[in-house]
Design a protein around this motif. Structure first.
Motif, PDB file in Angstrom:
ATOM      1  N   GLY A 110      10.860  11.577  -3.576  1.00 40.79           N
ATOM      2  CA  GLY A 110      11.061  12.604  -2.564  1.00 40.79           C
ATOM      3  C   GLY A 110      10.401  12.176  -1.267  1.00 40.79           C
ATOM      4  N   PHE A 111      10.862  12.759  -0.183  1.00 41.03           N
ATOM      5  CA  PHE A 111      10.359  12.372   1.129  1.00 41.03           C
ATOM      6  C   PHE A 111      10.087  13.628   1.952  1.00 41.03           C
ATOM      7  N   LEU A 112       8.976  13.634   2.668  1.00 39.67           N
ATOM      8  CA  LEU A 112       8.630  14.783   3.514  1.00 39.67           C
ATOM      9  C   LEU A 112       9.366  14.691   4.849  1.00 39.67           C
ATOM     10  N   TYR A 113       9.277  15.760   5.621  1.00 39.35           N
ATOM     11  CA  TYR A 113       9.968  15.834   6.900  1.00 39.35           C
ATOM     12  C   TYR A 113       9.496  14.698   7.832  1.00 39.35           C
ATOM     13  N   ASN A 114      10.429  13.876   8.266  1.00 40.78           N
ATOM     14  CA  ASN A 114      10.173  12.735   9.170  1.00 40.78           C
ATOM     15  C   ASN A 114       9.353  11.616   8.532  1.00 40.78           C
ATOM     16  N   MET A 115       9.154  11.678   7.234  1.00 41.56           N
ATOM     17  CA  MET A 115       8.240  10.729   6.587  1.00 41.56           C
ATOM     18  C   MET A 115       8.652   9.267   6.772  1.00 41.56           C
ATOM     19  N   VAL A 116       9.924   8.957   6.571  1.00 42.22           N
ATOM     20  CA  VAL A 116      10.349   7.557   6.691  1.00 42.22           C
ATOM     21  C   VAL A 116      10.153   7.062   8.122  1.00 42.22           C
TER      22      VAL A 116
ATOM     23  N   PHE B  14      -3.007   2.064   5.910  1.00 45.55           N
ATOM     24  CA  PHE B  14      -2.415   3.120   5.079  1.00 45.55           C
ATOM     25  C   PHE B  14      -3.463   3.767   4.179  1.00 45.55           C
ATOM     26  N   LEU B  15      -4.386   2.958   3.627  1.00 52.34           N
ATOM     27  CA  LEU B  15      -5.398   3.497   2.713  1.00 52.34           C
ATOM     28  C   LEU B  15      -6.265   4.536   3.431  1.00 52.34           C
TER      29      LEU B  15
ATOM     30  N   ASP C  29       0.827  -1.212   0.000  1.00 49.36           N
ATOM     31  CA  ASP C  29       0.000   0.000   0.000  1.00 49.36           C
ATOM     32  C   ASP C  29       0.867   1.270   0.000  1.00 49.36           C
ATOM     33  N   VAL C  30       2.112   1.131   0.432  1.00 54.23           N
ATOM     34  CA  VAL C  30       3.003   2.303   0.486  1.00 54.23           C
ATOM     35  C   VAL C  30       3.517   2.647  -0.918  1.00 54.23           C
ATOM     36  N   VAL C  31       3.802   1.590  -1.701  1.00 52.20           N
ATOM     37  CA  VAL C  31       4.317   1.818  -3.056  1.00 52.20           C
ATOM     38  C   VAL C  31       3.270   2.531  -3.900  1.00 52.20           C
ATOM     39  N   GLY C  32       3.723   3.480  -4.722  1.00 51.34           N
ATOM     40  CA  GLY C  32       2.803   4.208  -5.603  1.00 51.34           C
ATOM     41  C   GLY C  32       2.801   5.695  -5.278  1.00 51.34           C
ATOM     42  N   THR C  33       1.900   6.407  -5.909  1.00 50.48           N
ATOM     43  CA  THR C  33       1.795   7.855  -5.715  1.00 50.48           C
ATOM     44  C   THR C  33       0.655   8.139  -4.746  1.00 50.48           C
ATOM     45  N   HIS C  34       0.998   8.787  -3.631  1.00 50.44           N
ATOM     46  CA  HIS C  34      -0.001   9.021  -2.582  1.00 50.44           C
ATOM     47  C   HIS C  34       0.199  10.405  -1.992  1.00 50.44           C
ATOM     48  N   ASP C  35      -0.855  10.905  -1.368  1.00 54.57           N
ATOM     49  CA  ASP C  35      -0.740  12.127  -0.563  1.00 54.57           C
ATOM     50  C   ASP C  35      -0.302  11.716   0.835  1.00 54.57           C
TER      51      ASP C  35
ATOM     52  N   VAL D 258       2.210  15.194  -2.105  1.00 51.06           N
ATOM     53  CA  VAL D 258       2.104  13.986  -2.930  1.00 51.06           C
ATOM     54  C   VAL D 258       3.517  13.546  -3.319  1.00 51.06           C
ATOM     55  N   ARG D 259       3.801  12.288  -3.037  1.00 51.11           N
ATOM     56  CA  ARG D 259       5.105  11.738  -3.400  1.00 51.11           C
ATOM     57  C   ARG D 259       4.909  10.352  -4.009  1.00 51.11           C
ATOM     58  N   THR D 260       5.903   9.922  -4.775  1.00 50.25           N
ATOM     59  CA  THR D 260       5.834   8.590  -5.368  1.00 50.25           C
ATOM     60  C   THR D 260       6.906   7.698  -4.757  1.00 50.25           C
ATOM     61  N   ILE D 261       6.468   6.581  -4.219  1.00 47.03           N
ATOM     62  CA  ILE D 261       7.405   5.582  -3.693  1.00 47.03           C
ATOM     63  C   ILE D 261       7.504   4.474  -4.733  1.00 47.03           C
ATOM     64  N   TYR D 262       8.719   4.279  -5.254  1.00 48.61           N
ATOM     65  CA  TYR D 262       8.923   3.275  -6.299  1.00 48.61           C
ATOM     66  C   TYR D 262       9.082   1.880  -5.716  1.00 48.61           C
ATOM     67  N   GLU D 263       9.640   1.848  -4.516  1.00 50.82           N
ATOM     68  CA  GLU D 263       9.998   0.549  -3.941  1.00 50.82           C
ATOM     69  C   GLU D 263       9.960   0.684  -2.428  1.00 50.82           C
ATOM     70  N   ALA D 264       9.356  -0.279  -1.750  1.00 49.58           N
ATOM     71  CA  ALA D 264       9.314  -0.290  -0.276  1.00 49.58           C
ATOM     72  C   ALA D 264       9.426  -1.739   0.148  1.00 49.58           C
ATOM     73  N   THR D 265      10.501  -2.062   0.852  1.00 54.77           N
ATOM     74  CA  THR D 265      10.753  -3.474   1.183  1.00 54.77           C
ATOM     75  C   THR D 265      11.098  -3.642   2.652  1.00 54.77           C
TER      76      THR D 265
END
Lengths: 247, 247
Positions: free
Chosen positions: B193-199, B219-220, B147-153, B168-175
């Motif tokens: 790209g990643f927002l402040y403290n996002m990871v 996540f949804l 659910d994290v992979v993809g383009t999301h707000d 809005v950022r795009t996560i190409y890969e999350a493992t």
């Protein structure tokens, strides 16, 4: 009174060594205070298997003490860990026979020394390894390690300042292994006792032999001359780990 | 003027983050001063790929700058490392096209997050991992990562205080992978790209899902509500590594 044996690991970086000293953060000091807190007294005296210097780490330091309350082993483990700072972890808490003494009952110790081999210092290992970027022939180191095993007078390998007169010790096992995954070489020394700074001086001498700066059999000469000035170097505290104490 | 690109690693523990601040020890500050020393000026301004917070590490941070003297790449690498403190290592020094900018030219970034799984905190990893001693179902985490992979707000996953409006950022890969040898689980996130403290917020939410404290598809819901309060937790800085910047 209940007699306990604790086995613990610590990151030595932020301690002024194991042994308690006034106005310094020491492993012994932190442990004694935590035990005191549990027993609602100022401090409970503990005996350690031996000192470690500032910056030297432990994977299996052992301490023993009398405690006024009988607490089950698992409860002692949990309670002590809840009182520990993040740089100490209690690995095991056990009831011990009354005559068990962490230092006097010890039959031997095993130390490990990690040497980083990169061209520059790895930021993540600077506190946990020594660093030797020079070419190193492990075959030469291996020949020298065979000279380390056995019973020898290690006077040349003891830092001054000690009060110990008899400097004969027996090393049962001395090994080196390449760890290409971490770009390190790792030494281990298992013996019946070690003099002040002895492992760090042994490692410095072994590295010099491995890099061709000393004769491969220089240990035989160093045992004879009994002169600390001849061995010179001392590998940094950061690479040294007290790995196990044998009883 | 010669334009350079440096790739570097640092242990974030003893820095007040990447970005320069008065009276604080920062990565940018240390680098700018060292370059200034080489050029015999006060300081040379550098552009980083982005900030890292205090305690956050880097395995491949990238900076770019103009330097008044043309120095060969290998000489720049050696000179800079000789001026670095032990918690920064310059991994690579390269000439860069004039229009290369460490931040604006970046196409994506990869972050890693290490989570220690032991019952108690490991003294040697306390500065280099987060810690999650609770039962963890990696199959659930895996479902959530899809659910994290993809383009999301990612509004729900951005710490307040940022000035960025478009979240809005795009996560190409999350493992996630289990590392039983080190008793860890390791997350990786590769995105544009990643927002402040996002990871750190993503990881905290993923761990709660893995421990059954949230629905696997939470996540949804969180993308919909756009409310930072709903995601709550932030995993500690110590486990986070800026692993690579892509150009």
């Amino acid at each position: 009174m209940t007699h306990y044996k604790l086995t613990l690991a610590y990151d030595g970086t932020n301690f002024a060594g194991y042994q308690i000293q006034p106005h310094q953060r020491t492993v012994q000091g932190v442990l004694q205070k935590a035990l005191g807190k549990m027993a609602k007294v100022d401090s409970i005296h503990i005996d350690g298997s031996g000192r470690t210097d500032s910056g030297v780490h432990a994977l299996g330091q052992v301490v023993s003490f009398d405690f006024p309350i009988e607490i089950p082993e698992q409860a002692m483990l949990r309670a002590m860990n809840s009182l520990m700072p993040l740089d100490i972890e209690i690995l095991k808490a056990e009831f011990a026979p009354e005559d068990f003494h962490a230092r006097y009952s010890a039959k031997g110790k095993r130390y490990m020394y990690r040497v980083a081999r990169g061209r520059f210092t790895d930021p993540f290992n600077r506190l946990y390894t020594g660093h030797w970027p020079y070419p190193l022939d492990l075959a030469k180191v291996q020949i020298a390690l065979d000279d380390v095993v056995g019973t020898h007078d290690f006077t040349s390998f003891a830092a001054s300042g000690g009060v110990i007169v008899n400097k004969v010790r027996t090393i049962y096992e001395a090994t080196v292994r390449d760890d290409p995954e971490h770009n390190e070489v790792v030494f281990e020394f298992y013996g019946n006792g070690f003099l002040y700074n002895m492992v760090r001086i042994l490692v410095a001498t072994l590295l010099e032999i491995g890099s061709g700066r000393r004769d491969v059999h220089d240990f035989l000469r160093l045992y004879e001359v009994k002169d600390r000035q001849q061995a010179r170097g001392t590998a940094p505290a950061s690479g040294l780990y007290l790995k196990e104490v044998y009883y």
